[in-house]
Design a protein around this motif. Structure first.
Motif, PDB file in Angstrom:
ATOM      1  N   ARG A  22      95.476   6.957 125.202  1.00 44.08           N
ATOM      2  CA  ARG A  22      95.620   6.783 123.561  1.00 44.08           C
ATOM      3  C   ARG A  22      95.490   5.474 123.210  1.00 44.08           C
ATOM      4  O   ARG A  22      95.662   5.367 121.894  1.00 44.08           O
ATOM      5  N   ILE A  70      93.914  13.111 116.025  1.00 47.72           N
ATOM      6  CA  ILE A  70      94.796  13.685 117.030  1.00 47.72           C
ATOM      7  C   ILE A  70      95.212  14.984 116.398  1.00 47.72           C
ATOM      8  O   ILE A  70      95.963  15.037 115.345  1.00 47.72           O
ATOM      9  N   MET A  73      99.213  17.600 120.375  1.00 49.38           N
ATOM     10  CA  MET A  73      99.765  16.568 121.428  1.00 49.38           C
ATOM     11  C   MET A  73     100.931  17.168 122.185  1.00 49.38           C
ATOM     12  O   MET A  73     101.703  17.680 121.251  1.00 49.38           O
ATOM     13  N   LYS A  75     103.234  15.175 124.806  1.00 48.04           N
ATOM     14  CA  LYS A  75     103.474  14.240 125.810  1.00 48.04           C
ATOM     15  C   LYS A  75     104.476  14.676 126.781  1.00 48.04           C
ATOM     16  O   LYS A  75     105.297  15.224 126.561  1.00 48.04           O
ATOM     17  N   ASP A  81      91.488  15.357 120.505  1.00 46.33           N
ATOM     18  CA  ASP A  81      90.944  14.736 119.378  1.00 46.33           C
ATOM     19  C   ASP A  81      89.659  15.397 118.980  1.00 46.33           C
ATOM     20  O   ASP A  81      89.113  15.813 119.781  1.00 46.33           O
TER      21      ASP A  81
END
Length: 150
Positions: A22, A70, A73, A75, A81
């Motif tokens: 990222r 983006i 997501m 994490k 993207d």
């Protein structure tokens, strides 16, 4: 629609690989040969969910601008993207990170389509797919090199 799938094994923790993927600064560094730089939206640091970046680059002797966002997501497992504006009709890039022993398997699923109908599809299959595969490989090697530093 052409789809590239690249798997890169990295001897580093998943979280580190996720963050390096990222990093706008690392992306810019890895694409210096194409004069790629962020010129709009988020310019430096780690891009996050919902954020956009506009890139300027030179490919095939032509200057391009492309804005990506983006759109998903989780994490440190994945992010997506997608191109909002730019040279492609469609560009959708999934980044997946799987723990693999003490390291990480990073998987890119990159789907694209050029504009111009049949002519675009011919361009995609004749050389653009190979060209984009090479660009992604260069980028992934940069991530791997930095991630594996002591």
């Amino acid at each position: 629609m052409p789809t590239l799938i690249l798997k890169t094994r990295i001897n580093a923790p998943r979280e580190k690989c996720f963050d390096l993927s990222r990093s706008l600064d690392l992306h810019t560094e890895s694409m210096k040969g194409h004069k790629e730089k962020a010129i709009g939206g988020k310019l430096t640091g780690l891009i996050g969910s919902g954020e956009q970046v506009t890139w300027q680059a030179r490919h095939f002797g032509i200057n391009f601008k492309m804005t990506n966002k983006i759109t998903a997501m989780k994490k440190p497992f994945y992010f997506v993207d997608e191109m909002l504006n730019g040279p492609f009709k469609v560009l959708h890039h999934q980044h997946h990170f799987t723990a693999a022993g003490a390291g990480t398997e990073m998987t890119d699923i990159f789907t694209f389509r050029s504009p111009m109908g049949l002519i675009g599809r011919i361009i995609d299959s004749l050389f653009l797919k190979r060209y984009l595969n090479r660009l992604l490989t260069i980028r992934n090697q940069a991530i791997k090199s930095v991630a594996e530093l002591p």
